[in-house]
Design a protein around this motif. Sequence first.
Motif, PDB file in Angstrom:
ATOM      1  N   GLN A 134      12.009  -2.786  -9.515  1.00  0.00           N
ATOM      2  CA  GLN A 134      12.459  -1.731  -8.596  1.00  0.00           C
ATOM      3  C   GLN A 134      11.445  -1.527  -7.480  1.00  0.00           C
ATOM      4  O   GLN A 134      11.813  -1.316  -6.326  1.00  0.00           O
ATOM      5  CB  GLN A 134      12.654  -0.418  -9.366  1.00  0.00           C
ATOM      6  N   ASP A 141       0.821  -1.189   0.000  1.00  0.00           N
ATOM      7  CA  ASP A 141       0.000   0.000   0.000  1.00  0.00           C
ATOM      8  C   ASP A 141       0.863   1.250   0.000  1.00  0.00           C
ATOM      9  O   ASP A 141       0.612   2.202  -0.739  1.00  0.00           O
ATOM     10  CB  ASP A 141      -0.865  -0.002   1.266  1.00  0.00           C
ATOM     11  N   ASN A 142       1.873   1.241   0.843  1.00  0.00           N
ATOM     12  CA  ASN A 142       2.720   2.417   0.998  1.00  0.00           C
ATOM     13  C   ASN A 142       3.788   2.527  -0.067  1.00  0.00           C
ATOM     14  O   ASN A 142       3.861   3.488  -0.809  1.00  0.00           O
ATOM     15  CB  ASN A 142       3.423   2.398   2.357  1.00  0.00           C
ATOM     16  N   TYR A 143       4.637   1.520  -0.117  1.00  0.00           N
ATOM     17  CA  TYR A 143       5.883   1.670  -0.869  1.00  0.00           C
ATOM     18  C   TYR A 143       5.779   1.256  -2.329  1.00  0.00           C
ATOM     19  O   TYR A 143       6.420   1.837  -3.186  1.00  0.00           O
ATOM     20  CB  TYR A 143       7.007   0.906  -0.169  1.00  0.00           C
ATOM     21  N   GLU A 161       3.200   1.477  -4.284  1.00  0.00           N
ATOM     22  CA  GLU A 161       2.554   2.541  -5.036  1.00  0.00           C
ATOM     23  C   GLU A 161       3.443   3.774  -5.129  1.00  0.00           C
ATOM     24  O   GLU A 161       3.482   4.443  -6.157  1.00  0.00           O
ATOM     25  CB  GLU A 161       1.226   2.890  -4.369  1.00  0.00           C
ATOM     26  N   LEU A 162       4.173   4.042  -4.037  1.00  0.00           N
ATOM     27  CA  LEU A 162       5.084   5.189  -4.052  1.00  0.00           C
ATOM     28  C   LEU A 162       6.113   5.010  -5.152  1.00  0.00           C
ATOM     29  O   LEU A 162       6.357   5.913  -5.963  1.00  0.00           O
ATOM     30  CB  LEU A 162       5.777   5.324  -2.693  1.00  0.00           C
ATOM     31  N   ALA A 163       6.735   3.816  -5.183  1.00  0.00           N
ATOM     32  CA  ALA A 163       7.787   3.556  -6.164  1.00  0.00           C
ATOM     33  C   ALA A 163       7.225   3.683  -7.581  1.00  0.00           C
ATOM     34  O   ALA A 163       7.811   4.359  -8.432  1.00  0.00           O
ATOM     35  CB  ALA A 163       8.381   2.170  -5.935  1.00  0.00           C
ATOM     36  N   VAL A 164       6.072   3.053  -7.820  1.00  0.00           N
ATOM     37  CA  VAL A 164       5.495   3.092  -9.161  1.00  0.00           C
ATOM     38  C   VAL A 164       5.117   4.527  -9.535  1.00  0.00           C
ATOM     39  O   VAL A 164       5.327   4.961 -10.665  1.00  0.00           O
ATOM     40  CB  VAL A 164       4.268   2.166  -9.240  1.00  0.00           C
ATOM     41  N   SER A 165       4.612   5.282  -8.555  1.00  0.00           N
ATOM     42  CA  SER A 165       4.193   6.648  -8.864  1.00  0.00           C
ATOM     43  C   SER A 165       5.383   7.531  -9.199  1.00  0.00           C
ATOM     44  O   SER A 165       5.236   8.576  -9.810  1.00  0.00           O
ATOM     45  CB  SER A 165       3.426   7.246  -7.681  1.00  0.00           C
ATOM     46  N   LEU A 166       6.572   7.104  -8.816  1.00  0.00           N
ATOM     47  CA  LEU A 166       7.773   7.887  -9.139  1.00  0.00           C
ATOM     48  C   LEU A 166       8.506   7.290 -10.336  1.00  0.00           C
ATOM     49  O   LEU A 166       9.618   7.687 -10.654  1.00  0.00           O
ATOM     50  CB  LEU A 166       8.705   7.954  -7.928  1.00  0.00           C
ATOM     51  N   GLY A 167       7.898   6.295 -10.990  1.00  0.00           N
ATOM     52  CA  GLY A 167       8.480   5.764 -12.226  1.00  0.00           C
ATOM     53  C   GLY A 167       9.337   4.537 -12.053  1.00  0.00           C
ATOM     54  O   GLY A 167      10.250   4.299 -12.842  1.00  0.00           O
ATOM     55  N   ALA A 168       9.066   3.732 -11.029  1.00  0.00           N
ATOM     56  CA  ALA A 168       9.865   2.524 -10.833  1.00  0.00           C
ATOM     57  C   ALA A 168       9.339   1.406 -11.729  1.00  0.00           C
ATOM     58  O   ALA A 168       8.140   1.325 -11.996  1.00  0.00           O
ATOM     59  CB  ALA A 168       9.800   2.083  -9.383  1.00  0.00           C
ATOM     60  N   SER A 169      10.240   0.530 -12.155  1.00  0.00           N
ATOM     61  CA  SER A 169       9.810  -0.691 -12.826  1.00  0.00           C
ATOM     62  C   SER A 169       9.262  -1.620 -11.754  1.00  0.00           C
ATOM     63  O   SER A 169       9.429  -1.369 -10.557  1.00  0.00           O
ATOM     64  CB  SER A 169      10.978  -1.344 -13.539  1.00  0.00           C
ATOM     65  N   LYS A 170       8.608  -2.709 -12.167  1.00  0.00           N
ATOM     66  CA  LYS A 170       8.057  -3.611 -11.159  1.00  0.00           C
ATOM     67  C   LYS A 170       9.137  -4.173 -10.257  1.00  0.00           C
ATOM     68  O   LYS A 170       8.975  -4.286  -9.047  1.00  0.00           O
ATOM     69  CB  LYS A 170       7.295  -4.744 -11.843  1.00  0.00           C
TER      70      LYS A 170
END
Lengths: 215, 227, 299
Positions: A128, A113-115, A117-126
Amino acid sequence: MTMCGEILDVVARSLLISSSATLLAAAWSIPASVKLASSRSRWRDPVVGVFNALVGFPAVLVGLLVYLAFSRSGPLGWLNLLYTPQAIIIGQAALITPLFISLSYELFARAIDNYWELAVSLGASKLQAYGLVVKEVLGEVLVVVLVAFARAIGELGVALLVGGNIKGTTRVLTTAIALEVEKGEFDKALTLGLLLLLAIVVVAMSSRLIKRRLS
Amino acid sequence: MIELRKIWFSYSGDRHVLRDVDAQFDRGLTVVMGPNGSGKTTLLKVSSLLYKATKGKVMVDGVDYWSLKDPDKLRVRREVIYVHESPRVIRGSVLDNLAYGFKLRGLREGEALREVLRLVELLNMKHLAEERAVGGLSIGEKQLIALVRALALKPRYLFLDEPLAHVHLSKRRSVVRVLEDLKDSSAIVVSTHDPLPLLSVADEALLIDEGRVVFRGRAEEALRLVL
Amino acid sequence: MNAFKVAAAAAFTVIVVASVYCMLVTSSNGGVLRVATTTSLYYTGLLDRLVDDFSRAYGITIHLMPLGSGQSLELASRGDVDVVLSHAPNLEKRYLDGGFLVEGRIFAFNYFVVLGPKEDPAKISGLADPVEAFKRIYDAGLRGEAVFVSRGDRSGTHERELALWREAGLNVEGCEWYLDVGSNMVKALLVSDNLGAYTLSDVGTYIKLRSEGAVDRLVVLINEGEELVNVYSAYIVNPNKFKVNYGMARLFVEFLTSDECQAAISSYGMGEYGLQIFHPAKGVIPMLTLCWQKQALGG
């Protein structure tokens, strides 16, 4: 073998068997919890509920079920696993799986829930994103692993029924304690009990240390 | 341009949070208004490609995003940034947090730092940037960090969910100014239940209620509507 | 989904490798003889001693499982052990009739003892007939003067106790003074000692606990009568039904009845407890067979 050597032998075997069981349980519980935690299926909550309920399942019953499975007349009898340390490992792994999944599901649900989505919202690959989730929860996962290990090393039912309490192969701390109690050797039983406590405390302390390193 | 076509959305079979929503986001600042629970956050998350709609299509530059293959999705997504209303930080120092987006893109720290430091200067938060651990910071400070972390990446599309909610009054003007600078080169979409501080600099406005778009038009018109 | 797939593949590999390893390790287990044993033989240390002698002489590894007669026989009926050592004739007969066990051999015996508080409220001390003693305990129990502790765990001792009630023609189920503690001999003795209750025990466990000063209140009230003869038999699990290490099992059972082993049985316990705990079966087999049959049918 001397008495002292015999006791050390039992302690070493307990640690080996229960840590293997914990690793085995981790091998399927952690991916399962991640899968559950990231699932949007409407079956998720019922499944989690079942695992939550199974946490209280008595070890003796798990032992009996695993025994019936591995018995020569049972469906897995051809594996010839009954009364071997491997059978205890599998049985204990099965025993601690509900606890493992219940605890790590909560952890991963929060972390995803936290991390994630945070990572994806900043452009992380799956990859990452999972990397961040793992990095953020590693310390807490370690605590879950420890709790599971403590449950495994402290249980009696599985070790007794599936292991058979054979001296030199499947006698572990809890079955040795039960045996000494039944023999009326309470002093020896207490000594073994202290060793069991010591083993759990040492493992707990060291994993706390590792956790502090990680965070 | 990010384009929403007839979007419906529901969380695991519940009632629909978005109903038949059409929207287009291109260069400029768009304010999404609406009361609490009207679907603003869901709209932003669907637009920023975090959530997949139950029905409808999200087109990015004319391509249906959810029909793309993983590597292509990632390429598109790298230009779309979303910032949560309740700020999320990762373990580590403030600088670790500010540099995280650059790290994901494999950029060298030096390049990343220059832009980060420019913004830190602009928002007058130098003392904050030297903080070693984010754990003890206030929620307003965390929101500033989350904003800088996103703004520094200069994305083509930037979705901010209630960016001013927790930011201290004294810093709100600076944040608005930074957004104003960026809106010529990017599409910025800001959701807020309190649109006044933003409408004066916004280009477009969107009002949603109970999951439906009830107003879509120029910011000036919206300002009249609100006043 | 990539990361998850990697994790799932890793987990799957671990499980496969682990199970293959398990199979490799255990498939070499053909050289081990599995013996399930009644607990009283094991706790006194006698069996460890005999097994050591046997292993040294024949180079065969024995896995001993101290489980109690009921569980041991049940395991045997599922083919999970090779040899069973038991002291519950009526249970044994059931499994013999079912074709699960073959080649029963009596190799040792001793006596059950009726224990009770020194004050002996049911006045059974010195009685020659244990069945009569049980009747008196029953009456005293009804009067509220005596308590009886039963193991209630389907062990050989428990089976014998139930048989004695049956022979006395009494039904104790549900009686207030009849306590089913559902546990092993040691716990049953400790409970009896605490409550000043009557109980039936094997002699070995009682002597061991008494020598440690744990059951000072309990005394032996009756130790004779053929109903109290405690017969220990060895059985091989039927090799026609299950994959049994028949050759080794045969060697072990024959070893138990050999002169050398019988001598070891009769001398065991003298050093530690100053008392003979088990008697060799050699020389009295006909008498023991008779007792066995009577108990098997009576039960």
